[in-house]
Write a protein that holds these residues in place. Sequence first.
Motif, PDB file in Angstrom:
ATOM      1  N   GLU A   1      34.889  59.936  39.200  1.00 14.47           N
ATOM      2  CA  GLU A   1      34.814  59.437  37.828  1.00 14.47           C
ATOM      3  C   GLU A   1      35.870  58.362  37.574  1.00 14.47           C
ATOM      4  O   GLU A   1      36.108  57.969  36.435  1.00 14.47           O
ATOM      5  N   GLY A   2      36.524  57.926  38.640  1.00 12.99           N
ATOM      6  CA  GLY A   2      37.530  56.885  38.491  1.00 12.99           C
ATOM      7  C   GLY A   2      38.949  57.405  38.407  1.00 12.99           C
ATOM      8  O   GLY A   2      39.886  56.624  38.208  1.00 12.99           O
ATOM      9  N   GLY A   3      39.124  58.724  38.577  1.00  7.24           N
ATOM     10  CA  GLY A   3      40.456  59.310  38.499  1.00  7.24           C
ATOM     11  C   GLY A   3      41.054  59.604  39.857  1.00  7.24           C
ATOM     12  O   GLY A   3      40.569  59.130  40.885  1.00  7.24           O
ATOM     13  N   ASP A   4      42.093  60.426  39.858  1.00  8.60           N
ATOM     14  CA  ASP A   4      42.806  60.758  41.085  1.00  8.60           C
ATOM     15  C   ASP A   4      42.652  62.209  41.502  1.00  8.60           C
ATOM     16  O   ASP A   4      43.259  62.636  42.490  1.00  8.60           O
TER      17      ASP A   4
ATOM     18  N   MET B   1      42.645  55.397  30.879  1.00 11.75           N
ATOM     19  CA  MET B   1      43.145  55.658  32.229  1.00 11.75           C
ATOM     20  C   MET B   1      44.050  54.534  32.717  1.00 11.75           C
ATOM     21  O   MET B   1      44.942  54.752  33.541  1.00 11.75           O
ATOM     22  N   THR B   2      43.842  53.348  32.228  1.00 10.14           N
ATOM     23  CA  THR B   2      44.632  52.191  32.648  1.00 10.14           C
ATOM     24  C   THR B   2      45.889  51.995  31.797  1.00 10.14           C
ATOM     25  O   THR B   2      46.708  51.119  32.091  1.00 10.14           O
TER      26      THR B   2
ATOM     27  N   PHE C   1      41.558  63.184  36.194  1.00  5.14           N
ATOM     28  CA  PHE C   1      40.118  62.949  36.212  1.00  5.14           C
ATOM     29  C   PHE C   1      39.602  62.964  37.650  1.00  5.14           C
ATOM     30  O   PHE C   1      40.314  62.596  38.590  1.00  5.14           O
TER      31      PHE C   1
ATOM     32  N   ALA D   1      51.352  54.007  33.491  1.00  7.03           N
ATOM     33  CA  ALA D   1      50.030  53.483  33.867  1.00  7.03           C
ATOM     34  C   ALA D   1      50.056  52.909  35.273  1.00  7.03           C
ATOM     35  O   ALA D   1      49.124  53.128  36.068  1.00  7.03           O
TER      36      ALA D   1
ATOM     37  N   GLY E   1      49.575  55.339  37.864  1.00  7.30           N
ATOM     38  CA  GLY E   1      48.284  56.010  37.855  1.00  7.30           C
ATOM     39  C   GLY E   1      48.277  57.363  37.188  1.00  7.30           C
ATOM     40  O   GLY E   1      47.326  58.144  37.363  1.00  7.30           O
TER      41      GLY E   1
ATOM     42  N   ARG F   1      32.939  57.605  27.611  1.00  8.75           N
ATOM     43  CA  ARG F   1      33.562  57.856  28.914  1.00  8.75           C
ATOM     44  C   ARG F   1      33.974  56.545  29.579  1.00  8.75           C
ATOM     45  O   ARG F   1      35.031  56.464  30.220  1.00  8.75           O
TER      46      ARG F   1
ATOM     47  N   SER G   1      45.301  58.434  34.842  1.00 10.12           N
ATOM     48  CA  SER G   1      44.031  58.759  35.500  1.00 10.12           C
ATOM     49  C   SER G   1      44.146  59.990  36.385  1.00 10.12           C
ATOM     50  O   SER G   1      43.169  60.437  36.978  1.00 10.12           O
TER      51      SER G   1
ATOM     52  N   ARG H   1      37.710  55.400  30.836  1.00 12.37           N
ATOM     53  CA  ARG H   1      37.981  54.832  32.163  1.00 12.37           C
ATOM     54  C   ARG H   1      38.684  53.481  32.057  1.00 12.37           C
ATOM     55  O   ARG H   1      39.684  53.225  32.721  1.00 12.37           O
TER      56      ARG H   1
END
Length: 383
Positions: free
Chosen positions: A60-63, A115-116, A56, A47, A50, A107, A53, A111
């Motif tokens: 949308e908050g991803g990489d 994702m975290t 994504f 995590a 990253g 969703r 994530s 996020r």
Amino acid sequence: MDFALTDEQQLLRETARQFVAKVCPAEKAKEWDEGSIVPPELFSGMADLGWFSLPFAVDEGGDGGGPVELIVLAEELGRASFDVAMCYIGVLIPGITVFRWGTEAQRDFIRAEVMTGRHRLAVGLSEPDSGSDAAALRTTAEDAGDHFVVRGQKAWCTGAGLPGTTIATYVRTGPREPKHGGISLLLIDPSSAGVEVRRTPTLARHILGTNEVFFGDVAVPKENLVGPVDEGWKVMLSNIELEKVIITGGYLGAAQATLDEMLEFARTRQAFGRPVGTFQAIAHAIADLQTEIDSARLLAYRAAWLLAQGKPCSREGSMAKLKGSETYVAAARLGMQVCAGHGFSTESVMSFRYRESIVATISGGTSQIQRNGIARSMGLRTY
């Protein structure tokens, strides 16, 4: 045609390799497996880098990573063990599915929590009487107004017993005919009243753990429905090729690490006055295995590239999964033969590789199912 990784992809590979060396080398993975230990530093480390994530979209908050980045990462994690790779893959695939088909609230959950790395997802698909024939599932979800009432049983649920986990559960909400209709996806909290999770004793894969899950009149809010009701089969298939590709990356890493371990042994173990690896019988077997691993790698990266280009790759994904899983099994078997009594000792990493490899040709779609898919793409319908 370019077989090289980009600078960013190469950096990802190097970072992942360093992570494995520091946090989860094979010896540590073996220790976790034998103790059925859930290592918090493994999940938190992923995590912090990253990785949850990674696939994504940036907006949308991803990489903004894609299939190639994911297979690169999975391959490096697989060097520790396939189960370590699945600690990543097993959370990521249902996360991608929920994010693609879910409501805005769902969703947001992905996020903020997945994702975290604060929360995990597991998949409940197989049942005692439905494995390869997944659409034969019998677990039902009865419409009760503002909620569903779920009854039934799931089997072989990887990671479902870990704390902070939600089970993405495929259930039957409609008629059994047509067979692939009437299936829906629900997010179920295993701490809900009526849910019982039991650990299944297995030969390996003890970090994530394998579980049976029983549902006895479990009330699941309607807002936990992912995607359209009765169209869960389409939801499930939407990421099946990506799953095959990333899983194959885990097989490749494990197979390559297995070969590297037997090669080191063959270079140092003396017999009849010289290293055993200099005997042609052993040298040729190891050379053949490296060829097989590289062949599997080419198949897998081709499928990943096709996915990244938005091109269909059902056949290519099945070929990659088939070859990758079979190659891991072959690598572990040869490793045991080369390392001989040293491999047979349960103190050895090779014995761990051998135990873990056996299920590779079963889980995630058996070799026989992959062959069916390949044959179908050639106009040969096997069932």
